[in-house]
Design an enzyme around this catalytic site. Structure first.
Site, PDB file in Angstrom:
ATOM      1  N   HIS A 177       0.836  -1.215  -0.072  1.00  0.00           N
ATOM      2  CA  HIS A 177       0.078  -0.130   0.151  1.00  0.00           C
ATOM      3  C   HIS A 177       0.874   1.353   0.138  1.00  0.00           C
ATOM      4  O   HIS A 177       1.614   1.490   0.957  1.00  0.00           O
ATOM      5  CB  HIS A 177      -0.815  -0.198   1.287  1.00  0.00           C
ATOM      6  CG  HIS A 177      -2.140  -1.082   0.978  1.00  0.00           C
ATOM      7  ND1 HIS A 177      -2.654  -1.778   2.237  1.00  0.00           N
ATOM      8  CD2 HIS A 177      -2.617  -1.509  -0.013  1.00  0.00           C
ATOM      9  CE1 HIS A 177      -3.486  -2.572   1.994  1.00  0.00           C
ATOM     10  NE2 HIS A 177      -3.629  -2.426   0.514  1.00  0.00           N
ATOM     11  N   GLU A 180       1.999   3.687   3.158  1.00  0.00           N
ATOM     12  CA  GLU A 180       2.489   3.408   4.142  1.00  0.00           C
ATOM     13  C   GLU A 180       3.989   3.247   4.254  1.00  0.00           C
ATOM     14  O   GLU A 180       4.697   2.244   4.146  1.00  0.00           O
ATOM     15  CB  GLU A 180       2.028   1.930   4.427  1.00  0.00           C
ATOM     16  CG  GLU A 180       0.575   1.816   4.554  1.00  0.00           C
ATOM     17  CD  GLU A 180       0.000   0.371   4.557  1.00  0.00           C
ATOM     18  OE1 GLU A 180       0.637  -0.636   4.602  1.00  0.00           O
ATOM     19  OE2 GLU A 180      -1.391   0.488   4.576  1.00  0.00           O
ATOM     20  N   ARG A 235      -3.054   4.772  -1.930  1.00  0.00           N
ATOM     21  CA  ARG A 235      -3.086   3.561  -1.645  1.00  0.00           C
ATOM     22  C   ARG A 235      -2.851   2.579  -2.558  1.00  0.00           C
ATOM     23  O   ARG A 235      -1.899   1.420  -2.516  1.00  0.00           O
ATOM     24  CB  ARG A 235      -4.428   3.230  -0.767  1.00  0.00           C
ATOM     25  CG  ARG A 235      -4.509   1.777  -0.352  1.00  0.00           C
ATOM     26  CD  ARG A 235      -6.054   1.491   0.472  1.00  0.00           C
ATOM     27  NE  ARG A 235      -6.233   0.336   0.508  1.00  0.00           N
ATOM     28  CZ  ARG A 235      -6.026  -0.424   1.829  1.00  0.00           C
ATOM     29  NH1 ARG A 235      -5.566   0.036   2.730  1.00  0.00           N
ATOM     30  NH2 ARG A 235      -6.510  -1.720   1.556  1.00  0.00           N
ATOM     31  N   HIS A 306       3.234  -3.929   6.871  1.00  0.00           N
ATOM     32  CA  HIS A 306       2.229  -2.858   6.584  1.00  0.00           C
ATOM     33  C   HIS A 306       2.305  -1.575   7.631  1.00  0.00           C
ATOM     34  O   HIS A 306       3.165  -1.869   8.639  1.00  0.00           O
ATOM     35  CB  HIS A 306       0.751  -3.283   6.691  1.00  0.00           C
ATOM     36  CG  HIS A 306       0.383  -4.049   5.484  1.00  0.00           C
ATOM     37  ND1 HIS A 306      -0.596  -3.684   4.571  1.00  0.00           N
ATOM     38  CD2 HIS A 306       0.590  -5.513   5.162  1.00  0.00           C
ATOM     39  CE1 HIS A 306      -0.739  -4.531   3.785  1.00  0.00           C
ATOM     40  NE2 HIS A 306      -0.206  -5.553   4.132  1.00  0.00           N
ATOM     41  N   GLU A 380       1.682  -4.902  11.441  1.00  0.00           N
ATOM     42  CA  GLU A 380       1.348  -3.638  11.216  1.00  0.00           C
ATOM     43  C   GLU A 380       2.037  -2.855  12.024  1.00  0.00           C
ATOM     44  O   GLU A 380       2.033  -2.935  13.248  1.00  0.00           O
ATOM     45  CB  GLU A 380      -0.421  -3.503  11.485  1.00  0.00           C
ATOM     46  CG  GLU A 380      -1.062  -4.339  10.604  1.00  0.00           C
ATOM     47  CD  GLU A 380      -1.588  -3.512   9.354  1.00  0.00           C
ATOM     48  OE1 GLU A 380      -1.066  -2.092   9.139  1.00  0.00           O
ATOM     49  OE2 GLU A 380      -2.474  -3.863   8.585  1.00  0.00           O
TER      50      GLU A 380
END
Length: 419
Positions: A177, A180, A235, A306, A380
């Site tokens: 993405h 990020e 994104r 991510h 994440e």
């Protein structure tokens, strides 16, 4: 004598001034307390342009979920009024998104061509770095082109490990993405630390003697470039959709893992989570999937990096059923998070993604798992929402150092127990 302005400075300045501006745009945080409030937020998303940061789309909202979304300056006042009228309590995380974008560079946006591990690097710097790092450490790092993006950018993969015989391997990708940015920063950090500490750090030396790491520094290159030059909040990738003027596909919904069937996926090309016209329809997805399929006999773990929310997730995302080795994955994740938190006491949650966050299909981690890679994880990274996708450069080093400990923990387990 006339003074000369470096071409790189001219280009970078133009990119900055020609890009989408977010002056006075705001990022809100709400936590719906009941179904009525959930339904109102979904309705609000249908009448206003809300850019969801967490979760990634309105249909994923449930009661007691922390919901972060960005609203443009011209809509923020009316959104606030509507929330107040419907008794929705909210917090404004970012009062001026454009200011926060500039602050991400700690007030010193670097327009030079020099690559840095503690700054965010644009794609040109990263591409040049992939060649340079392989040249500096020729016995440990080699560069492989695995394909091209929609816009024909070469997709460079770095193979990191001592060149000796057939070995187990771990595949890690960053930047699926575009917005990020801390994700590609970690992949660069990982390669540098792995190569530079070989022969000095006992654990890393043992890992590189016994494992290969396949590291894709930027998965979604076209989108990453766009996030630098045109729209910081972009994104998706940049592929063209035949039926509309809307651009891009969410590459992490484009894999052949219950593609287009489960969770709140979207067949609307204008949506941020559009899954594409078919599984592996995107050049980037196809390149990664083909490489992994061709190396399945050696790849024992898959790591997908991510941001944000400080979580370590594992399959499944497309079903609430537990993966066959769910208990083992839980233990591996627990050990990795204990290693991560040992440095700065950063707290992460861990668990199956459908349960811990929300169900979704077409993700790379579920696809990798279904291919037989039984140790597949999604990181994440920082933070929990104070900065969201705009983590300051001053946080890169600490984020990467703690994440490195988690990756080493997983790698050690793969080396000892993966068959």
């Amino acid at each position: 004598m006339k003074s000369m302005v470096p071409l790189g400075l001219i280009v970078a300045t133009f990119a900055l001034t020609s890009s989408r501006c977010f002056d006075s745009a705001k990022v809100f945080r709400v936590k719906p307390q009941n179904e009525k409030q959930v339904n109102f937020l979904k309705y609000l998303a249908s009448i206003k342009q809300l850019d969801f940061w967490h979760p990634d789309s309105a249909p994923h909202i449930v009661t007691q979920m922390q919901v972060d979304f960005h609203v443009s300056a011209h809509q923020s006042r009316s959104v606030q009024t509507l929330m107040e009228q419907n008794e929705i309590q909210y917090e404004i995380l970012l009062h001026n998104l454009q200011e926060e974008i500039e602050k991400q560079f700690d007030g010193k946006r670097n327009f030079t061509s020099r690559h840095s591990y503690t700054k965010y690097n644009d794609w040109d710097k990263i591409a040049a770095w992939t060649a340079r790092i392989a040249k500096i450490y020729p016995k440990l790092v080699s560069r492989i082109q695995i394909g091209n993006t929609f816009e024909k950018q070469p997709m460079y993969l770095l193979k990191v490990g001592k060149k000796s015989g057939r070995k187990k391997a771990i595949f890690m990708d960053c930047g699926i993405h575009a917005r990020e940015w801390i994700s590609p920063a970690f992949c660069q950090w990982f390669v540098k630390q792995a190569a530079s500490t070989y022969g000095k750090d006992k654990i890393m030396t043992h890992l590189l003697d016994s494992l290969n790491f396949y590291v894709l520094p930027v998965f979604n290159i076209d989108g990453y470039v766009w996030s630098w030059t045109q729209d910081r909040m972009w994104r998706k990738n940049r592929s063209k959709n035949s039926s509309t003027n809307c651009t891009g596909t969410d590459l992490n919904r484009n894999f052949a893992a219950a593609w287009g069937t489960t969770g709140f996926i979207s067949d609307d090309p204008c949506d941020e989570t559009y899954y594409g016209p078919a599984p592996e329809s995107e050049d980037e997805t196809k390149a990664v999937a083909t490489f992994i399929r061709n190396h399945l006999s050696s790849i024992k773990a898959y790591l997908n990096i991510h941001a944000y929310s400080q979580m370590l997730l594992f399959p499944y995302g497309y079903t609430f059923h537990k993966a066959p080795n769910h208990d083992e994955l839980t233990e591996v994740a627990k050990a990795a998070m204990e290693a991560l938190s040992s440095l700065y006491s950063t707290k992460y949650e861990y668990g199956a993604s459908a349960t811990l966050i929300y169900p979704t299909s077409g993700s790379s981690v579920d696809w990798a798992y279904d291919q037989g890679i039984k140790y597949s994880f999604v990181f994440e990274l920082r933070d929990k929402g104070r900065y969201g996708f705009l983590l300051p450069e001053s946080k890169i080093k600490s984020t990467c150092k703690e994440t490195m400990l988690a990756v080493k923990s997983i790698a050690n387990y793969i080396l000892s127990y993966a068959s």
